[in-house]
Design a protein around this motif. Structure first.
Motif, PDB file in Angstrom:
ATOM      1  N   GLN A 124     -68.322  34.602 -10.536  1.00  0.00           N
ATOM      2  CA  GLN A 124     -67.471  33.451 -10.206  1.00  0.00           C
ATOM      3  C   GLN A 124     -68.338  32.212  -9.998  1.00  0.00           C
ATOM      4  O   GLN A 124     -68.955  32.038  -8.952  1.00  0.00           O
ATOM      5  CB  GLN A 124     -66.649  33.748  -8.943  1.00  0.00           C
ATOM      6  N   SER A 125     -68.367  31.359 -10.989  1.00  0.00           N
ATOM      7  CA  SER A 125     -69.220  30.165 -10.917  1.00  0.00           C
ATOM      8  C   SER A 125     -68.677  29.126  -9.955  1.00  0.00           C
ATOM      9  O   SER A 125     -69.411  28.246  -9.496  1.00  0.00           O
ATOM     10  CB  SER A 125     -69.372  29.546 -12.308  1.00  0.00           C
ATOM     11  N   ARG A 154     -76.059  28.410  -3.454  1.00  0.00           N
ATOM     12  CA  ARG A 154     -74.656  27.997  -3.440  1.00  0.00           C
ATOM     13  C   ARG A 154     -74.250  27.503  -2.053  1.00  0.00           C
ATOM     14  O   ARG A 154     -74.557  28.139  -1.042  1.00  0.00           O
ATOM     15  CB  ARG A 154     -73.763  29.171  -3.847  1.00  0.00           C
ATOM     16  N   LEU A 192     -71.008  36.205  -6.940  1.00  0.00           N
ATOM     17  CA  LEU A 192     -71.521  34.876  -7.275  1.00  0.00           C
ATOM     18  C   LEU A 192     -71.811  34.740  -8.771  1.00  0.00           C
ATOM     19  O   LEU A 192     -71.590  33.681  -9.365  1.00  0.00           O
ATOM     20  CB  LEU A 192     -72.786  34.586  -6.465  1.00  0.00           C
ATOM     21  N   GLN A 193     -72.300  35.809  -9.335  1.00  0.00           N
ATOM     22  CA  GLN A 193     -72.602  35.781 -10.761  1.00  0.00           C
ATOM     23  C   GLN A 193     -71.324  35.722 -11.593  1.00  0.00           C
ATOM     24  O   GLN A 193     -71.258  35.029 -12.612  1.00  0.00           O
ATOM     25  CB  GLN A 193     -73.418  37.008 -11.150  1.00  0.00           C
ATOM     26  N   ALA A 207     -78.914  32.223  -4.326  1.00  0.00           N
ATOM     27  CA  ALA A 207     -78.226  31.599  -5.458  1.00  0.00           C
ATOM     28  C   ALA A 207     -78.126  30.089  -5.317  1.00  0.00           C
ATOM     29  O   ALA A 207     -77.707  29.404  -6.262  1.00  0.00           O
ATOM     30  CB  ALA A 207     -76.828  32.201  -5.607  1.00  0.00           C
ATOM     31  N   ILE A 261     -76.176  34.371  -1.034  1.00  0.00           N
ATOM     32  CA  ILE A 261     -75.699  32.995  -1.193  1.00  0.00           C
ATOM     33  C   ILE A 261     -76.866  32.014  -1.162  1.00  0.00           C
ATOM     34  O   ILE A 261     -76.960  31.102  -1.992  1.00  0.00           O
ATOM     35  CB  ILE A 261     -74.666  32.668  -0.101  1.00  0.00           C
TER      36      ILE A 261
END
Length: 346
Positions: free
Chosen positions: A235-236, A261, A232-233, A259, A256
């Motif tokens: 791949q924005s 997301r 996640l960090q 974050a 997830i």
């Protein structure tokens, strides 16, 4: 997760035909009223028959899937009044498991069902059982020699990746420049390589999709969370995630959520109850999971019983059980999750 060292096809055992019967069929002009083989009562069914003692040996149940393997074997054996299940204490130590299987051989069980901690390392004890006249049902992690088992039954790791990639591909086929990421399992296992290969091969059918990142976790909640946080960090933005294992997926979902997301869809793997419940609830990123069914252990007990009774498989004309059975890796999503919910493992 289990190690499956090769993708196996479905090979059927041939029914034996006596020479006398063959000659009679070639020389006689008489018309005989003979029933088809499928009606000859050669297939195993639920009716009590010859008593069969099945020895079951598996690894330590240190993963939800492995615990479900044990539960499926025990519960299926309880279904039959003509089956006694001699089950060993699970061990990941190959020497200990070999000793347990040798004890079952010395007890002269009728059939052995073995999920080896290491297929290669336990091949010799499989050969020992077969040479002692005890047929072996090799469950999932395959022995090095086909002489070490009478029947192999297991999952399809390549098929898991193929079906996961196809599901994601169909969901994203209308999107230009779609991006996907992969959260794999242990990279030193052949099964992980097979799952990734199937996934990559499926994505080749969708030229609009590119796999932009891959991380390997360790089939644990903790590793899933850590490796997903890294993805996640790094791949924005991406459109889909395939996670190889629902247990490590619990950790991935935590990362997830932390974050914040929700801009992609997630497909899991194996068939955990928690994944089924999340799919049914349909309020998060997890939209589907691809099965690696622990019900194979129940089927292995069925096959062992049929072997012990000298019968075939219901629905097949052959008098013998197949030599090899590869289970299908079905995709479970909100449209069919209710059907599979009872099979979900904890």
């Amino acid at each position: 997760m289990p190690q499956h060292t090769s993708r196996r096809g479905l090979l059927f055992g041939a029914a034996a035909v006596s020479t006398g019967a063959l000659l009679a069929g070639c020389t006689s002009n008489e018309t005989k009223d003979e029933s088809p083989a499928a009606d000859a009562g050669s297939a195993a069914d639920d009716k009590p028959g010859k008593h069969v003692t099945i020895g079951f040996a598996g690894p330590q149940a240190d993963h939800g899937w492995l615990n479900a393997i044990n539960d499926n074997a025990k519960n299926r054996a309880k279904k039959y009044s003509d089956v006694t299940l001699e089950i060993t204490e699970g061990s990941n130590d190959t020497a200990a498991q070999i000793g347990q299987i040798e004890t079952l051989i010395n007890k002269k069980v009728d059939v052995l069902v073995v999920l080896p901690a290491d297929g290669k390392a336990l091949t010799q004890v499989g050969l020992k059982a077969m040479r002692a006249g005890i047929p072996v049902v090799n469950l999932d992690r395959i022995f090095n020699s086909p002489q070490a088992y009478r029947c192999w039954i297991g999952g399809d790791n390549y098929g898991m990746g193929l079906n996961a990639g196809t599901y994601i591909g169909e969901k994203l086929k209308g999107k230009s420049n779609a991006r996907v990421v992969e959260l794999a399992g242990l990279d030193n296992l052949e099964l992980t390589k097979q799952r990734t290969q199937g996934f990559d091969d499926a994505l080749k059918n969708y030229p609009n999709i590119k796999k932009v990142a891959r991380q390997a976790a360790e089939f644990t909640v903790e590793s899933g969370q850590a490796k997903m946080a890294q993805l996640l960090q790094a791949q924005s933005s991406f459109d889909a995630l395939w996670n190889h294992d629902d247990d490590q997926g619990v950790g991935a979902l935590r990362a997830i959520d932390q974050a914040g997301r929700d801009d992609f869809l997630m497909v899991g793997g194996a068939g955990a109850l928690s994944a089924f419940q999340a799919i049914k609830q349909d309020d998060g990123v997890l939209k589907a999971t691809v099965l690696y069914p622990p019900t194979m252990a129940a089927s292995a007990i069925d096959l062992g019983r049929a072997l012990g009774q000298g019968k075939g498989v219901t629905g097949m004309a052959e008098f013998e059980i197949p030599a090899s059975i590869t289970l299908y890796s079905a995709v479970v999503d909100k449209d069919n999750v209710d059907r599979y919910m009872p099979t979900g493992f904890r």
